[in-house]
Design an enzyme around this catalytic site. Structure first.
Site, PDB file in Angstrom:
ATOM      1  N   GLU A 126       0.857  -1.184   0.000  1.00 11.49           N
ATOM      2  CA  GLU A 126       0.000   0.000   0.000  1.00 11.49           C
ATOM      3  C   GLU A 126       0.891   1.231   0.000  1.00 11.49           C
ATOM      4  O   GLU A 126       2.089   1.126   0.281  1.00 11.49           O
ATOM      5  CB  GLU A 126      -0.896  -0.010   1.252  1.00 11.49           C
ATOM      6  CG  GLU A 126      -1.821  -1.223   1.278  1.00 11.49           C
ATOM      7  CD  GLU A 126      -2.827  -1.201   2.424  1.00 11.49           C
ATOM      8  OE1 GLU A 126      -2.803  -0.240   3.230  1.00 11.49           O
ATOM      9  OE2 GLU A 126      -3.637  -2.148   2.490  1.00 11.49           O
ATOM     10  N   ASP A 238       8.353 -15.960  -0.065  1.00 15.71           N
ATOM     11  CA  ASP A 238       9.532 -16.842  -0.078  1.00 15.71           C
ATOM     12  C   ASP A 238       9.714 -17.415  -1.483  1.00 15.71           C
ATOM     13  O   ASP A 238      10.810 -17.389  -2.052  1.00 15.71           O
ATOM     14  CB  ASP A 238       9.356 -17.998   0.917  1.00 15.71           C
ATOM     15  CG  ASP A 238       9.603 -17.558   2.359  1.00 15.71           C
ATOM     16  OD1 ASP A 238      10.102 -16.437   2.564  1.00 15.71           O
ATOM     17  OD2 ASP A 238       9.296 -18.356   3.268  1.00 15.71           O
ATOM     18  N   ARG A 241      10.614 -14.800  -4.068  1.00 15.61           N
ATOM     19  CA  ARG A 241      12.016 -14.357  -4.036  1.00 15.61           C
ATOM     20  C   ARG A 241      12.912 -15.273  -4.870  1.00 15.61           C
ATOM     21  O   ARG A 241      13.939 -14.832  -5.392  1.00 15.61           O
ATOM     22  CB  ARG A 241      12.496 -14.272  -2.578  1.00 15.61           C
ATOM     23  CG  ARG A 241      11.939 -13.036  -1.926  1.00 15.61           C
ATOM     24  CD  ARG A 241      11.988 -13.028  -0.420  1.00 15.61           C
ATOM     25  NE  ARG A 241      11.177 -11.891   0.045  1.00 15.61           N
ATOM     26  CZ  ARG A 241      10.791 -11.707   1.292  1.00 15.61           C
ATOM     27  NH1 ARG A 241      11.142 -12.567   2.240  1.00 15.61           N
ATOM     28  NH2 ARG A 241      10.056 -10.658   1.609  1.00 15.61           N
ATOM     29  N   GLN A 266      38.134 -10.332 -20.612  1.00 14.52           N
ATOM     30  CA  GLN A 266      38.820 -10.427 -19.320  1.00 14.52           C
ATOM     31  C   GLN A 266      37.950  -9.907 -18.177  1.00 14.52           C
ATOM     32  O   GLN A 266      37.828 -10.558 -17.139  1.00 14.52           O
ATOM     33  CB  GLN A 266      40.118  -9.619 -19.361  1.00 14.52           C
ATOM     34  CG  GLN A 266      41.317 -10.528 -19.485  1.00 14.52           C
ATOM     35  CD  GLN A 266      42.599  -9.726 -19.472  1.00 14.52           C
ATOM     36  OE1 GLN A 266      42.588  -8.504 -19.652  1.00 14.52           O
ATOM     37  NE2 GLN A 266      43.702 -10.410 -19.268  1.00 14.52           N
ATOM     38  N   GLU A 346       9.415  -7.243  -3.759  1.00 12.38           N
ATOM     39  CA  GLU A 346       9.362  -8.532  -3.043  1.00 12.38           C
ATOM     40  C   GLU A 346      10.313  -8.550  -1.842  1.00 12.38           C
ATOM     41  O   GLU A 346      10.927  -9.567  -1.522  1.00 12.38           O
ATOM     42  CB  GLU A 346       9.611  -9.706  -3.994  1.00 12.38           C
ATOM     43  CG  GLU A 346       8.612  -9.655  -5.150  1.00 12.38           C
ATOM     44  CD  GLU A 346       8.061 -10.993  -5.586  1.00 12.38           C
ATOM     45  OE1 GLU A 346       8.430 -12.022  -5.014  1.00 12.38           O
ATOM     46  OE2 GLU A 346       7.234 -10.970  -6.513  1.00 12.38           O
ATOM     47  N   SER A 349      16.432  -5.125  -0.117  1.00 10.97           N
ATOM     48  CA  SER A 349      17.651  -5.793   0.354  1.00 10.97           C
ATOM     49  C   SER A 349      17.747  -5.739   1.878  1.00 10.97           C
ATOM     50  O   SER A 349      18.198  -6.691   2.515  1.00 10.97           O
ATOM     51  CB  SER A 349      18.888  -5.136  -0.263  1.00 10.97           C
ATOM     52  OG  SER A 349      18.957  -5.449  -1.639  1.00 10.97           O
TER      53      SER A 349
HETATM   54  C1  LIG Z   1       8.062  -1.861 -10.064  1.00  8.51           C
HETATM   55  C2  LIG Z   1       7.461  -2.354  -8.795  1.00  8.51           C
HETATM   56  C3  LIG Z   1       6.559  -3.409  -8.813  1.00  8.51           C
HETATM   57  C4  LIG Z   1       5.956  -3.865  -7.644  1.00  8.51           C
HETATM   58  N1  LIG Z   1       5.022  -4.866  -7.716  1.00  8.51           N
HETATM   59  C5  LIG Z   1       4.317  -5.175  -6.599  1.00  8.51           C
HETATM   60  C6  LIG Z   1       3.212  -6.084  -6.677  1.00  8.51           C
HETATM   61  O1  LIG Z   1       2.895  -6.621  -7.743  1.00  8.51           O
HETATM   62  N2  LIG Z   1       2.500  -6.332  -5.550  1.00  8.51           N
HETATM   63  C7  LIG Z   1       2.815  -5.758  -4.349  1.00  8.51           C
HETATM   64  O2  LIG Z   1       2.129  -6.037  -3.370  1.00  8.51           O
HETATM   65  N3  LIG Z   1       3.867  -4.901  -4.249  1.00  8.51           N
HETATM   66  C8  LIG Z   1       4.610  -4.591  -5.340  1.00  8.51           C
HETATM   67  N4  LIG Z   1       5.668  -3.689  -5.255  1.00  8.51           N
HETATM   68  C9  LIG Z   1       5.951  -3.038  -3.960  1.00  8.51           C
HETATM   69  C10 LIG Z   1       7.254  -3.460  -3.333  1.00  8.51           C
HETATM   70  O3  LIG Z   1       7.156  -4.744  -2.845  1.00  8.51           O
HETATM   71  C11 LIG Z   1       7.621  -2.406  -2.271  1.00  8.51           C
HETATM   72  O4  LIG Z   1       8.035  -1.251  -2.971  1.00  8.51           O
HETATM   73  C12 LIG Z   1       8.717  -2.862  -1.352  1.00  8.51           C
HETATM   74  O5  LIG Z   1       8.246  -3.872  -0.514  1.00  8.51           O
HETATM   75  C13 LIG Z   1       9.253  -1.733  -0.473  1.00  8.51           C
HETATM   76  O6  LIG Z   1       8.240  -1.034   0.137  1.00  8.51           O
HETATM   77  P1  LIG Z   1       8.177   0.559   0.025  1.00  8.51           P
HETATM   78  O7  LIG Z   1       8.324   0.923  -1.376  1.00  8.51           O
HETATM   79  O8  LIG Z   1       6.956   1.020   0.733  1.00  8.51           O
HETATM   80  O9  LIG Z   1       9.450   1.050   0.806  1.00  8.51           O
HETATM   81  P2  LIG Z   1       9.580   1.217   2.390  1.00  8.51           P
HETATM   82  O10 LIG Z   1       9.099   0.016   3.072  1.00  8.51           O
HETATM   83  O11 LIG Z   1       9.008   2.527   2.768  1.00  8.51           O
HETATM   84  O12 LIG Z   1      11.155   1.255   2.550  1.00  8.51           O
HETATM   85  C14 LIG Z   1      11.943   2.404   2.331  1.00  8.51           C
HETATM   86  C15 LIG Z   1      13.361   2.085   2.744  1.00  8.51           C
HETATM   87  O13 LIG Z   1      13.407   1.818   4.140  1.00  8.51           O
HETATM   88  C16 LIG Z   1      14.031   0.570   4.369  1.00  8.51           C
HETATM   89  N5  LIG Z   1      13.483  -0.043   5.563  1.00  8.51           N
HETATM   90  C17 LIG Z   1      12.193  -0.307   5.829  1.00  8.51           C
HETATM   91  N6  LIG Z   1      12.094  -0.900   7.026  1.00  8.51           N
HETATM   92  C18 LIG Z   1      13.331  -1.029   7.525  1.00  8.51           C
HETATM   93  C19 LIG Z   1      13.889  -1.555   8.728  1.00  8.51           C
HETATM   94  N7  LIG Z   1      13.119  -2.090   9.648  1.00  8.51           N
HETATM   95  N8  LIG Z   1      15.216  -1.522   8.885  1.00  8.51           N
HETATM   96  C20 LIG Z   1      16.011  -0.983   7.937  1.00  8.51           C
HETATM   97  N9  LIG Z   1      15.548  -0.458   6.790  1.00  8.51           N
HETATM   98  C21 LIG Z   1      14.224  -0.473   6.589  1.00  8.51           C
HETATM   99  C22 LIG Z   1      13.764  -0.213   3.124  1.00  8.51           C
HETATM  100  O14 LIG Z   1      14.669  -1.259   2.981  1.00  8.51           O
HETATM  101  C23 LIG Z   1      13.920   0.844   2.076  1.00  8.51           C
HETATM  102  O15 LIG Z   1      15.262   1.018   1.808  1.00  8.51           O
HETATM  103  C24 LIG Z   1       6.302  -3.269  -6.415  1.00  8.51           C
HETATM  104  C25 LIG Z   1       7.225  -2.224  -6.385  1.00  8.51           C
HETATM  105  C26 LIG Z   1       7.794  -1.749  -7.552  1.00  8.51           C
HETATM  106  C27 LIG Z   1       8.752  -0.614  -7.481  1.00  8.51           C
END
Ligand SMILES: Cc1cc2nc3c(=O)[nH]c(=O)nc-3n(C[C@H](O)[C@H](O)[C@H](O)COP(=O)(O)OP(=O)(O)OC[C@H]3O[C@@H](n4cnc5c(N)ncnc54)[C@H](O)[C@@H]3O)c2cc1C
Lengths: 365, 315
Positions: A126, A238, A241, A266, A346, A349
């Site tokens: 979301e 899982d 991934r 190379q 998904e 990192s």
């Molecule tokens: C092209 C694309 C396709 C996608 N397709 C789908 C889909 O089909 N279905 C679906 O449900 N989702 C989908 N996604 C969503 C995707 O899974 C999320 O973007 C992803 O899980 C990260 O969530 P966020 O973007 O809200 O980032 P956030 O969760 O806001 O994270 C922002 C940053 O904070 C870091 N962070 C968050 N929590 C912590 C913590 N506890 N400790 C350290 N660092 C943290 C994260 O690693 C990241 O670097 C898609 C995203 C993209 C870009």
């Protein structure tokens, strides 16, 4: 021990390789330029059995297992990463339905594997909850006819074209213990989507935000039971991934190919070590899943390493080849733009590292 | 020892900061704002180090680096053009071939080349051979080309004819095309140029990109809440921010050191290599901090990420 794929697995790889070579390599540039969803290509891939690689033949799947799936995804990604992600989500949705579905829910599987649905969508994220998926705001309020869905899902791959959605929501006023998964018809009243996200890469994949506005869904939409949703999502991810790790692996391999073909043998050899490590991590995770053994940690390792390696290798390749490599004609810049998101979706990192360390610490505890 | 800027340098920094701010709101991924170029010219920034008698500002190399560094935080493509243009005037400080308020195209050589073209001395004239990317934001009819001449690097003015317009990964506003020089006659401005100014100025652009990346990453991470708190409350985020800030400071010190009068050309080469790596690493982390949002054109970090990639070959 035998770390080589077997004949059945190689057969699936070959099917994918042939299609990638004969079709996708020729269409990738145009699809990317026009931001075009690859309807024709996806239909052909379904005909080849690529939309249900690890799905039982009774649902029209190829029953070629997880390793066969992984190999196929990498081949597709080498030619067109955007098509590969669409394939990954389709397979993931089909697998979730096959594993947790019952009754009419199962009918959607053959629609995906046959290509009658161009795609399925996995609707978990979301706008306000990505890494922290459990804090989702989407609600399913029970009524006499089933449930009424309200909320917004973000980043939904293939959202505009899918024949079926799996949607996660909390039930009633419940908290995260009530998170449940629902099988939803995208044509239901009250569902709408915004214009596709303008992404850095993967332009031939469709990414939209979905709004659910008083969407009435029948009782039998519920997948498994109320409160099982989060576990379903984590199990699906899982497996997912392994798919994204395989996609990233394909991107890395293609970058190595580009280097080799342009006379930088190379450098290609040097970078290939990184890719081989990624490959073994990805194959091991796929194999463990196929053996029905625990593979959470290994899937996260595979996805983490392969996605980071993909970007590392693309960048090193651009450094090596110089400025011509920053131009579209050389493919490396597209590979990097396409590949960068494998470190985000998904599970970022950072999330993979959290999962891995949690698993590692379990062992020592 | 003294790590402070001089009053003059602070003044220049202040001026460019103000100027850059007023351009912050514009779309900068497709073309460099013509007004911006005009304003740079009006403020003497197209000839920062050039001889005042020729219309230049006669300032030192660090002043140029400061200008580029500030501008890059707002518009990296404009900053690189500014760097290249100024490097040309610096390399060619006493020639009248360049009018300091006229921006020529710059081509294979500054700063973007690893397939350096070569120039051949044909007795009565020079010819240039090679192919490469040319940035030509203002439709110039000739390009300044760095070409190798028997182990040295020379600076040549080459007429621009047919060129294929290109959309490289980043710095798109600089308006790029590929050109092939197959033995065109060229005017030799110098057959042995010092690349110190060019490399220092371009390195300053890389540091500016890195700094903008840190700024965007920090701003986003402070606002974005996951798991009930802003991302900046996670130690993983704090460590990233700390590494980014430290590397940026190191890179900027490298640039400042390279800009000093005593520094040899090799120090500028190191600064460019180092700053290019830092720009890429920093902006990459900053994009990662944005999660999915960083992958969309909605946030400036997406462009900064692509811009930084143009420095990969230099790292
Ligand atoms: C092209 C694309 C396709 C996608 N397709 C789908 C889909 O089909 N279905 C679906 O449900 N989702 C989908 N996604 C969503 C995707 O899974 C999320 O973007 C992803 O899980 C990260 O969530 P966020 O973007 O809200 O980032 P956030 O969760 O806001 O994270 C922002 C940053 O904070 C870091 N962070 C968050 N929590 C912590 C913590 N506890 N400790 C350290 N660092 C943290 C994260 O690693 C990241 O670097 C898609 C995203 C993209 C870009």
């Amino acid at each position: 021990m035998n770390l080589q794929p077997g004949p059945e697995q190689l057969k699936m790889q070959n099917v994918a390789r042939e299609f990638a070579t004969n079709t996708l390599r020729n269409t990738a540039t145009e699809l990317e330029k026009n931001h075009q969803f690859p309807l024709e290509q996806l239909a052909e891939m379904a005909n080849l059995g690529l939309m249900g690689v690890n799905i039982d033949t009774k649902y029209g799947g190829s029953a070629a297992g997880v390793v066969g799936y992984s190999l196929a995804v990498s081949e597709i990604a080498m030619a067109d990463p955007a098509v590969a992600v669409t394939m990954c989500v389709n397979n993931m949705v089909a697998e979730v339905l096959a594993e947790f579905g019952e009754g009419e829910q199962l009918d959607h599987i053959a629609e995906i594997t046959s290509g009658r649905y161009p795609a399925g969508s996995f609707c978990l994220s979301e706008p306000g909850s990505g890494s922290d998926a459990a804090s989702m705001q989407t609600r399913a309020v029970p009524n006499d006819d089933g449930y009424v869905l309200n909320g917004t899902k973000a980043w939904i791959t293939s959202g505009e074209f899918a024949g079926v959605y799996i949607v996660w929501a909390t039930v009633g006023d419940g908290g995260r213990e009530t998170i449940s998964a629902f099988v939803v018809d995208p044509k239901s009243d009250g569902i709408s989507w915004g214009k596709p996200e303008e992404k850095m890469g993967q332009h031939a994949s469709n990414t939209v935000q979905l709004s659910f506005d008083d969407v009435q869904i029948p009782k039998h939409s519920l997948l498994a039971e109320v409160g099982h949703g989060f576990k379903i999502a984590m199990m699906a991810l899982d497996g997912g991934r392994v798919g994204i790790g395989s996609q990233a692996l394909g991107i890395a391999k293609e970058a190595i190919n580009v280097l080799r073909q342009s006379g930088h043998g190379q450098a290609a050899e040097r970078l290939a070590d990184d890719v081989r490590a990624a490959e073994l991590l990805v194959w091991r995770a796929a194999w463990l899943k196929q053996q029905k053994r625990p593979f959470t940690k290994e899937a996260s390792m595979a996805k983490l390493y392969a996605s980071e390696a993909a970007c590392r290798v693309c960048e090193a390749a651009i450094s090596e080849m110089g400025y011509s490599a920053t131009l579209p004609a050389q493919k490396l810049e597209k590979l990097l733009r396409d590949g960068r998101v494998t470190r985000i979706y998904e599970g970022t990192s950072e999330v993979q590292r959290i999962v891995i360390s949690r698993e590692v610490m379990k062992v020592s505890a | 020892m003294n790590f402070d800027l001089t009053e003059d340098q602070k003044m220049v920094q202040d001026m460019v900061q103000k100027l850059a701010k007023s351009y912050e709101e514009r779309s900068i991924d497709t073309s460099i704002d013509q007004d911006l170029a005009a304003e740079l010219g009006a403020n003497g920034l197209l000839g920062v180090c050039a001889n005042p008698e020729l219309g230049g500002s006669g300032l030192d190399l660090l002043s140029l680096a400061i200008c580029v560094h500030e501008l890059a935080q707002v518009d990296a493509a404009a900053a690189v053009v500014l760097a290249a243009h100024n490097a040309l005037t610096a390399m060619n400080a006493n020639s009248e071939a360049f009018f300091v308020d006229d921006v020529p195209a710059f081509g294979p050589g500054i700063p973007f080349s690893n397939e350096t073209p070569f120039a051949a001395d044909e007795g009565d004239r020079w010819t240039v051979h090679g192919t490469g990317l040319v940035a030509n934001p203002f439709g110039a009819k000739q390009a300044a080309v760095l070409a190798s001449t028997n182990g040295n690097v020379g600076l040549f003015l080459v007429p621009l004819q047919e060129s294929d317009s290109q959309t490289p990964m980043g710095l798109r506003g600089a308006n790029w095309s590929t050109v092939t020089f197959s033995g065109v006659s060229a005017e030799c401005l110098s057959n042995n140029v010092d690349l110190k100014a060019a490399q220092t100025a371009v390195a300053a652009a890389a540091v500016g990109i890195a700094r903008a990346g840190l700024h965007e990453g920090l701003a986003y991470a402070s606002e974005r809440v996951q798991f009930g708190k802003p991302l900046t409350k996670f130690q993983a985020t704090q460590f990233k921010l700390a590494n980014m800030a430290t590397e940026i400071d190191a890179a900027w010190l490298m640039v400042q050191a390279a800009a000093s009068v005593a520094a040899p050309e090799s120090e500028a080469t190191s600064a460019l290599r180092f700053a290019s790596r830092v720009a890429n690493a920093t902006v990459d982390e900053a994009l990662q901090l944005h999660g999915g949002y960083g992958y969309t054109a909605e946030y400036p970090i997406e462009r900064l990420y692509r811009d930084a990639k143009m420095f990969l070959p230099a790292q």
